[in-house]
Design a protein around this motif. Structure first.
Motif, PDB file in Angstrom:
ATOM      1  N   TYR A 101       0.832  -1.206   0.000  1.00 32.94           N
ATOM      2  CA  TYR A 101       0.000   0.000   0.000  1.00 32.94           C
ATOM      3  C   TYR A 101       0.869   1.260   0.000  1.00 32.94           C
ATOM      4  O   TYR A 101       0.625   2.197  -0.782  1.00 32.94           O
ATOM      5  CB  TYR A 101      -0.917  -0.006   1.227  1.00 32.94           C
ATOM      6  N   HIS A 102       1.878   1.271   0.879  1.00 29.85           N
ATOM      7  CA  HIS A 102       2.654   2.495   1.057  1.00 29.85           C
ATOM      8  C   HIS A 102       3.833   2.610   0.096  1.00 29.85           C
ATOM      9  O   HIS A 102       3.953   3.602  -0.626  1.00 29.85           O
ATOM     10  CB  HIS A 102       3.141   2.595   2.507  1.00 29.85           C
ATOM     11  N   ARG A 103       4.694   1.609   0.082  1.00 25.30           N
ATOM     12  CA  ARG A 103       5.933   1.714  -0.693  1.00 25.30           C
ATOM     13  C   ARG A 103       5.688   1.521  -2.182  1.00 25.30           C
ATOM     14  O   ARG A 103       6.273   2.224  -3.015  1.00 25.30           O
ATOM     15  CB  ARG A 103       6.951   0.671  -0.200  1.00 25.30           C
ATOM     16  N   MET A 104       4.825   0.571  -2.530  1.00 28.44           N
ATOM     17  CA  MET A 104       4.566   0.277  -3.927  1.00 28.44           C
ATOM     18  C   MET A 104       3.367   1.044  -4.481  1.00 28.44           C
ATOM     19  O   MET A 104       3.197   1.130  -5.700  1.00 28.44           O
ATOM     20  CB  MET A 104       4.330  -1.233  -4.122  1.00 28.44           C
ATOM     21  N   ARG A 116      -2.228   3.668  -7.976  1.00 31.72           N
ATOM     22  CA  ARG A 116      -3.618   3.339  -7.642  1.00 31.72           C
ATOM     23  C   ARG A 116      -3.899   1.861  -7.895  1.00 31.72           C
ATOM     24  O   ARG A 116      -4.623   1.216  -7.135  1.00 31.72           O
ATOM     25  CB  ARG A 116      -4.562   4.235  -8.449  1.00 31.72           C
ATOM     26  N   GLU A 117      -3.312   1.312  -8.956  1.00 31.47           N
ATOM     27  CA  GLU A 117      -3.488  -0.114  -9.264  1.00 31.47           C
ATOM     28  C   GLU A 117      -2.921  -0.979  -8.144  1.00 31.47           C
ATOM     29  O   GLU A 117      -3.533  -1.987  -7.761  1.00 31.47           O
ATOM     30  CB  GLU A 117      -2.809  -0.455 -10.587  1.00 31.47           C
ATOM     31  N   GLN A 118      -1.771  -0.591  -7.615  1.00 29.93           N
ATOM     32  CA  GLN A 118      -1.180  -1.326  -6.503  1.00 29.93           C
ATOM     33  C   GLN A 118      -2.076  -1.272  -5.272  1.00 29.93           C
ATOM     34  O   GLN A 118      -2.263  -2.283  -4.571  1.00 29.93           O
ATOM     35  CB  GLN A 118       0.199  -0.752  -6.171  1.00 29.93           C
ATOM     36  N   CYS A 173      -3.995  -4.200  -3.159  1.00 28.92           N
ATOM     37  CA  CYS A 173      -3.835  -4.312  -1.708  1.00 28.92           C
ATOM     38  C   CYS A 173      -5.181  -4.470  -1.018  1.00 28.92           C
ATOM     39  O   CYS A 173      -5.342  -5.331  -0.137  1.00 28.92           O
ATOM     40  CB  CYS A 173      -3.116  -3.060  -1.194  1.00 28.92           C
ATOM     41  N   ILE A 174      -6.165  -3.677  -1.414  1.00 26.60           N
ATOM     42  CA  ILE A 174      -7.494  -3.765  -0.802  1.00 26.60           C
ATOM     43  C   ILE A 174      -8.127  -5.120  -1.103  1.00 26.60           C
ATOM     44  O   ILE A 174      -8.821  -5.702  -0.260  1.00 26.60           O
ATOM     45  CB  ILE A 174      -8.397  -2.617  -1.297  1.00 26.60           C
ATOM     46  N   ASP A 175      -7.878  -5.639  -2.283  1.00 32.03           N
ATOM     47  CA  ASP A 175      -8.372  -6.969  -2.630  1.00 32.03           C
ATOM     48  C   ASP A 175      -7.792  -8.018  -1.683  1.00 32.03           C
ATOM     49  O   ASP A 175      -8.505  -8.911  -1.199  1.00 32.03           O
ATOM     50  CB  ASP A 175      -7.999  -7.300  -4.073  1.00 32.03           C
TER      51      ASP A 175
END
Length: 302
Positions: free
Chosen positions: A216-219, A232-234, A238-240
């Motif tokens: 979420y943060h680094r990528m 945003r795709e990353q 992450c939420i998935d």
């Protein structure tokens, strides 16, 4: 000239020593007592000053921090009852933030209110933290526990599972507190307390959580200054993954709830500007991972 060179050497040595021992946190401690009537208010001011001094002086890791790397955080005590001359009850709100690479934006990492704190404070008594034993006054263990949670989350966000050491240190404090009479340290003290927070953090079902803090943060966030779409795709991925954590931890997902408490407004902002197909996926994932904030996430579609 010789004296001048010697002085310069001392100054250089001092600067390096200061950098080597620099504190990890920029921490503001506040003590409120508005609901307490008819007591000596000076004790709360003295408490605030003592806690701020303690936080400025205490080292929590063996790492060297530059001044611009220090973690911004705050501890806000709200004293609601003075039980005796040196014993107090109330709440503690703990917040921490992290800068986002390439921007002036800081993202909230932790925003938790501990609704059931009780501790003893003795004016003038030195505040010290002993990692190997539990201070029966409960004040320093409370602070140390949440500092390690702050560090665990922050380190996780910079390297995959990078905060493991600090989650374990928080667990050690919780384990030491099991014989304590103070609330919040045991499984039966409620479902949203210090016990369940660290239980979640070290539970096998939450392993994905730690890697997703990094993603979420680094990528994600840290890449958005280079490419909003890729970042945003990353974050969507992450939420998935966090949705899957929610599915696997139906009994108590306190830690996951704290993540979304910190990030829900940010997620609305991120996905409100997304293409319609990403908005739909974000709504699907967020509805499953964080149903308590579904009304807030409805703003994404507008």
């Amino acid at each position: 000239m010789r004296h001048c060179a010697t002085l310069i050497s001392y100054i250089i040595a001092f600067v390096f020593a200061t950098n080597a021992n620099s504190q990890e946190l920029i921490c503001s401690v506040n003590v409120q007592s508005a609901s307490i009537q008819g007591t000596n208010k000076q004790i709360y001011e003295n408490m605030r000053n003592a806690l701020n001094d303690f936080m400025r002086e205490q080292k929590w890791t063996n790492d060297k921090y530059e001044s611009n790397e220090r973690i911004e955080c705050s501890l806000n005590f709200n004293i609601t009852e003075q039980i005796s001359s040196n014993e107090f009850k109330g709440t503690l709100t703990v917040q921490s933030r992290r800068p986002v690479w390439g921007t002036a934006y800081t993202t909230t990492m932790l925003n938790v209110m501990d609704k059931d704190i009780q501790f003893r404070y003795n004016e003038g008594q030195p505040m010290t933290f002993n990692e190997s034993s539990f201070d029966q006054d409960n004040l320093i263990p409370l602070i140390a526990y949440y500092v390690y949670v702050i560090l665990g989350i922050d380190y996780d966000s910079f390297s995959s599972n990078g905060g493991a050491e600090y989650w374990q240190k928080a667990e050690q404090i919780c384990n030491q507190a099991q014989k304590s009479t103070f609330a919040g340290w045991k499984s039966y003290d409620g479902t949203q307390n210090r016990y369940w927070l660290i239980n979640n953090a070290l539970d096998d079902n939450h392993k994905i959580f730690h890697t997703q803090l990094y993603n979420y943060h680094r990528m994600g966030l840290d890449k958005m200054s280079e490419s909003v779409e890729n970042g945003r795709e990353q974050i969507l991925g992450c939420i998935d993954q966090l949705r899957k954590v929610k599915q696997n931890v139906s009994r108590n997902a306190y830690l996951l709830g704290l993540f979304f408490t910190a990030k829900s407004d940010e997620l609305v902002s991120i996905f409100s500007e997304a293409p319609d197909i990403e908005k739909s996926k974000a709504m699907e994932y967020l509805s499953a991972a964080d149903p308590g904030n579904i009304n807030k996430y409805q703003k994404i579609k507008k």
